[in-house]
Design a protein around this motif. Sequence first.
Motif, short mmCIF file in Angstrom:
data_model
loop_
_atom_site.label_atom_id
_atom_site.label_comp_id
_atom_site.label_asym_id
_atom_site.label_seq_id
_atom_site.Cartn_x
_atom_site.Cartn_y
_atom_site.Cartn_z
N MET A 177 7.95 -12.28 -17.63
CA MET A 177 6.90 -11.52 -18.67
C MET A 177 6.97 -10.22 -18.68
SD MET A 177 4.10 -14.55 -19.00
CE MET A 177 3.28 -14.51 -20.69
N GLU A 178 6.84 -9.67 -19.80
CA GLU A 178 6.85 -8.20 -19.85
C GLU A 178 5.72 -7.64 -20.84
OE1 GLU A 178 10.63 -6.59 -21.03
OE2 GLU A 178 10.58 -7.99 -22.56
N LEU A 179 5.48 -6.26 -20.72
CA LEU A 179 4.44 -5.57 -21.39
C LEU A 179 4.78 -4.09 -21.32
CD1 LEU A 179 1.81 -5.49 -23.16
CD2 LEU A 179 0.69 -5.21 -21.06
N ASP A 180 5.01 -3.46 -22.54
CA ASP A 180 5.18 -1.82 -22.60
C ASP A 180 3.79 -1.40 -22.81
OD1 ASP A 180 7.99 -1.98 -22.54
OD2 ASP A 180 8.09 -2.01 -24.79
N LEU A 181 3.66 -0.25 -21.84
CA LEU A 181 2.17 0.47 -21.87
C LEU A 181 2.38 1.48 -22.78
CD1 LEU A 181 1.32 0.15 -17.94
CD2 LEU A 181 0.70 -1.44 -19.80
N GLY A 220 -2.01 1.94 -14.04
CA GLY A 220 -0.75 2.25 -14.28
C GLY A 220 -0.32 3.22 -15.19
N GLN A 221 -1.25 2.86 -16.49
CA GLN A 221 -1.17 3.91 -17.62
C GLN A 221 -1.43 5.39 -16.86
OE1 GLN A 221 -3.63 2.10 -20.28
NE2 GLN A 221 -2.21 1.69 -21.63
N ALA A 222 -2.51 5.61 -16.18
CA ALA A 222 -2.97 6.95 -15.67
C ALA A 222 -1.88 7.44 -14.67
CB ALA A 222 -4.01 6.73 -14.83
N GLU A 223 -1.14 6.56 -14.12
CA GLU A 223 -0.23 6.86 -13.10
C GLU A 223 1.28 7.09 -13.73
OE1 GLU A 223 -0.18 7.44 -9.60
OE2 GLU A 223 -2.37 7.43 -10.01
N GLY A 224 1.37 6.94 -15.18
CA GLY A 224 2.83 7.00 -15.70
C GLY A 224 3.66 5.95 -16.12
N LEU A 247 0.94 -1.14 0.01
CA LEU A 247 -0.11 0.08 -0.07
C LEU A 247 0.98 1.19 0.00
CD1 LEU A 247 -2.94 -1.16 2.48
CD2 LEU A 247 -2.77 -0.80 -0.13
N ASP A 248 1.88 1.39 0.71
CA ASP A 248 2.96 2.49 0.80
C ASP A 248 3.76 2.56 -0.57
OD1 ASP A 248 2.34 2.84 3.57
OD2 ASP A 248 4.03 2.02 4.23
N ASP A 249 4.24 1.73 -1.15
CA ASP A 249 4.97 1.56 -2.33
C ASP A 249 4.50 1.41 -3.69
OD1 ASP A 249 7.00 2.00 -0.63
OD2 ASP A 249 7.68 -0.06 -0.55
N GLY A 250 3.15 0.74 -3.73
CA GLY A 250 2.53 0.20 -5.04
C GLY A 250 1.29 1.24 -5.61
N ARG A 251 1.23 0.63 -6.86
CA ARG A 251 -0.21 1.29 -7.25
C ARG A 251 -1.34 -0.06 -7.00
NH1 ARG A 251 3.30 4.29 -6.63
NH2 ARG A 251 3.75 6.02 -7.86
N ASN A 252 -2.15 0.06 -6.25
CA ASN A 252 -3.01 -1.00 -5.93
C ASN A 252 -4.47 -0.88 -6.70
OD1 ASN A 252 -1.60 -2.56 -3.70
ND2 ASN A 252 -1.18 -0.27 -3.29
N VAL A 253 -5.14 -2.06 -7.09
CA VAL A 253 -6.48 -2.16 -7.40
C VAL A 253 -6.91 -3.29 -6.62
CG1 VAL A 253 -7.99 -2.42 -9.16
CG2 VAL A 253 -6.14 -1.05 -9.51
N VAL A 254 -8.20 -3.31 -6.05
CA VAL A 254 -8.88 -4.01 -5.07
C VAL A 254 -10.13 -4.39 -5.82
CG1 VAL A 254 -9.56 -4.74 -2.80
CG2 VAL A 254 -7.41 -3.73 -3.23
N VAL A 255 -10.54 -5.73 -5.63
CA VAL A 255 -11.93 -6.12 -6.12
C VAL A 255 -12.68 -6.25 -5.03
CG1 VAL A 255 -13.09 -7.87 -7.46
CG2 VAL A 255 -10.82 -7.34 -8.27
N PHE A 256 -13.86 -5.86 -5.03
CA PHE A 256 -14.78 -6.11 -3.93
C PHE A 256 -16.08 -6.79 -4.54
CE2 PHE A 256 -12.37 -2.49 -2.26
CZ PHE A 256 -12.20 -2.71 -1.06
N HIS A 257 -16.70 -7.69 -3.67
CA HIS A 257 -17.64 -8.60 -3.73
C HIS A 257 -18.62 -8.11 -2.62
CE1 HIS A 257 -20.58 -11.81 -3.92
NE2 HIS A 257 -21.05 -11.16 -5.04
N ASP A 271 12.44 4.10 -13.28
CA ASP A 271 11.64 5.30 -13.48
C ASP A 271 10.79 4.64 -14.72
OD1 ASP A 271 10.84 7.74 -14.16
OD2 ASP A 271 12.34 8.25 -15.74
N GLY A 272 9.47 4.72 -14.63
CA GLY A 272 8.54 4.09 -15.54
C GLY A 272 8.27 2.84 -15.58
#
Length: 169
Positions: free
Chosen positions: A165-169, A125-129, A70-80, A95-96
């Motif tokens: 594995m990798e992906l460029d955004l 992640g895209q929105a966060e650069g 939570l401190d270091d990452g960009r998190n998404v949580v799923v709620f039911h 960087d990036g």
Amino acid sequence: MPASAGDGHQFPRPPQEFTDSEDRTVRMVAYGVEAEPLVSMYTDFDADSRSQGVPPRNEPAIREWVDGLLDDGRNVVVFHDDRPVGHAVLVPVDDGSAELAIFVHPEYQSAGIGTRLIEVLLGHGQAEGIEHVWLAVSQRNHVAMRVYRSVGFETRLREHAEIEMELDL
């Protein structure tokens, strides 16, 4: 050459809501607040739901690990309803660039949540650069590799027990 979403592909961004293949309506939100709901979710994970040492096995270690994400990452949580049932995070490493980790509660796996969660996390992640995402997965985890490939990840390195594995955004 890694796969690329840089050709203008935009992943969906949080918040998102959808109905999974079990007819459960879930919502995905960018998350960075209270650790306790995630700690509760992770204490439900059994040995088969752990890979590469995460999530940790005992509650104090889980709490410390979640606090760090939570401190270091960009998190998404799923709620039911109000219960967290999935969590994905991009942890910036350069960087990036960021490392991806994803976890879906065992009762909610194989219902399409993981794929949608990764897509929404990548949009966040895209929105966060963030420009480049990578991950490590066990060579035996064919389901996860299929999900990662379905959203555009390509293999960059094969080691004894893991594939990167990798992906460029």
